[in-house]
Design a protein around this motif. Sequence first.
Motif, mmCIF file in Angstrom:
data_model
loop_
_atom_site.group_PDB
_atom_site.id
_atom_site.type_symbol
_atom_site.label_atom_id
_atom_site.label_comp_id
_atom_site.label_asym_id
_atom_site.label_seq_id
_atom_site.Cartn_x
_atom_site.Cartn_y
_atom_site.Cartn_z
ATOM 1 N N LEU A 159 -6.415 -2.621 7.137
ATOM 2 C CA LEU A 159 -5.691 -1.819 6.158
ATOM 3 C C LEU A 159 -6.593 -1.764 4.933
ATOM 4 O O LEU A 159 -6.896 -2.802 4.338
ATOM 5 N N ILE A 160 -7.060 -0.582 4.598
ATOM 6 C CA ILE A 160 -8.113 -0.455 3.597
ATOM 7 C C ILE A 160 -7.673 0.425 2.434
ATOM 8 O O ILE A 160 -7.127 1.515 2.636
ATOM 9 N N CYS A 161 -7.911 -0.053 1.211
ATOM 10 C CA CYS A 161 -7.625 0.760 0.028
ATOM 11 C C CYS A 161 -8.755 1.764 -0.135
ATOM 12 O O CYS A 161 -9.913 1.387 -0.269
ATOM 13 N N PHE A 169 -5.521 3.643 6.092
ATOM 14 C CA PHE A 169 -6.063 3.785 4.746
ATOM 15 C C PHE A 169 -4.916 4.089 3.791
ATOM 16 O O PHE A 169 -3.968 4.789 4.151
ATOM 17 N N ALA A 183 0.777 5.837 -0.062
ATOM 18 C CA ALA A 183 0.008 6.999 0.395
ATOM 19 C C ALA A 183 -0.793 6.651 1.645
ATOM 20 O O ALA A 183 -1.984 6.969 1.745
ATOM 21 N N ALA A 184 -0.131 6.003 2.577
ATOM 22 C CA ALA A 184 -0.829 5.535 3.774
ATOM 23 C C ALA A 184 -1.152 6.677 4.734
ATOM 24 O O ALA A 184 -0.319 7.542 5.005
ATOM 25 N N GLN A 185 -2.372 6.665 5.224
ATOM 26 C CA GLN A 185 -2.801 7.566 6.288
ATOM 27 C C GLN A 185 -3.339 6.674 7.393
ATOM 28 O O GLN A 185 -3.560 5.498 7.169
ATOM 29 N N HIS A 186 -3.542 7.259 8.568
ATOM 30 C CA HIS A 186 -4.101 6.425 9.618
ATOM 31 C C HIS A 186 -4.979 7.223 10.560
ATOM 32 O O HIS A 186 -4.801 8.421 10.728
ATOM 33 N N LEU A 195 -10.408 -2.669 -1.155
ATOM 34 C CA LEU A 195 -9.696 -3.889 -0.743
ATOM 35 C C LEU A 195 -9.282 -3.781 0.719
ATOM 36 O O LEU A 195 -8.743 -2.771 1.147
ATOM 37 N N PHE A 229 0.835 -1.201 0.000
ATOM 38 C CA PHE A 229 0.000 0.000 0.000
ATOM 39 C C PHE A 229 0.871 1.252 0.000
ATOM 40 O O PHE A 229 1.928 1.288 0.621
#
Lengths: 135, 135
Positions: B84-86, B123, A115-118, B91, A113
Motif C-alpha cells: 500500500l503506497i502513498c 496506491f 483516494a485509493a486506486q489499485h 510511504l 489512506f
Amino acid sequence: MSTPAKRNTWQREAVREALGHNDGFVSAQALHAVLREGGSPIGLATVYRALADLATADEADSLQSPDGENLFRACTSSGHHHHLICRSCGLTVEIEAHAVEAWAQDVAAEHGFTAAQHVVDVFGLCAACTKLAAH
Amino acid sequence: MSTPAKRNTWQREAVREALGHNDGFVSAQALHAVLREGGSPIGLATVYRALADLATADEADSLQSPDGENLFRACTSSGHHHHLICRSCGLTVEIEAHAVEAWAQDVAAEHGFTAAQHVVDVFGLCAACTKLAAH
DNA sequence: ACTCATATTGACAATCATTATCAATAAGCC
DNA sequence: GGCTTATTGATAATGATTGTCAATATGAGT
Ligand SMILES: [Zn+2]
Ligand SMILES: [Zn+2]
Ligand SMILES: [Zn+2]
Ligand SMILES: [Zn+2]
C-alpha cells in the motif's frame, strides 16, 4: 486556448480497427507490424500516438507487461474490471473481482489512506500456450 | 550444473545497506547515485545485479512505477505480500492478502491458465498527505 | 599464508521501447 | 479551389536496462 480540434485520418481508423480485430493486449510495435503486413504504410510513431489517444479517450485499455512494455486492447466493457492475460500470445479474459475491490478499499481505509486506486492483473500461460510450451 | 556458489562482496553489502536506509521504493539509478555520493566507487551494473539478486532471494521487493521504471525496497516481512503506497510521499505499508492470493489462483485455473503470476498494488494518499492536501 | 579456479566487478557498448524533431502532407472549413 | 494547421512519418534522440569481457577479488583447498 481551447481544446485543439481533432481530425479524422485513415491512420487513426486503421489503428482502431486493428485493435478491434485483436483479442488480447498488443504492444504498439506488434500492432504496427500487423498493419504493415496487411499492406498499410502507416508509420510507427503514428501507431504510438493513436494508441495513446485511444487510451486517454477510454476507447482502449492499457497496462504494462511484466517486462515493461506498454500493451493496449480495445475496450469492450466500460465499467471497472481487471484482466487475465497470457504472457505468450496475449489472449485476454476480462475478470470481475468484487472481493478484490472490497479488499482494496478496506486495506486502504485501515491504514488511513484515501483516494485509493489499485493495480490488479493476472498473467499466465493460456491452455493453448501451455500445450505448446510442453514441446 | 548445480547452483553456482555465491560470494560475499562489499558491493552486495553496500547495496543491501543503502536499501535498508531508505523507507520507500527506489530505482537502481537512484540508489547508485546515492552510493556514489556517499563516496562508494561501486559500478552501476553492479547495483542492477545486486538488486536483481536481492529480489530473487526475496530480500527485496520490486515493482514497476507507472512510467516503467523498476523500483526496489528492502523487505521487512518475509514471504509473499503486497504494498500500500502513498503516491505523494512514498510511504509504504506491507500488506497481507491471503484472499487475493487464493482468488488469483482460482481465476487463473478456472480459465485453464498455468504459471500464474499477479500484480497487486494499492496506491493512495496516506493520512498525513491527506491532511496536507486538504489545504 | 599461498595457490588456484572461477565468481564478480565495472567501464563501455549494445539493445530496445518510447519520444522528440521537423519538413511534408492532408483534413476541415471558407 | 485555397488556407490554416493538425497530423504524419523517417529519423535522431532519449533513457533504462542488459551484454561484453578483461581485470580483479573471493573462498576453498593445501
Ligand atoms: Zn496463450
Ligand atoms: Zn478493481
Ligand atoms: Zn504520504
Ligand atoms: Zn500476491
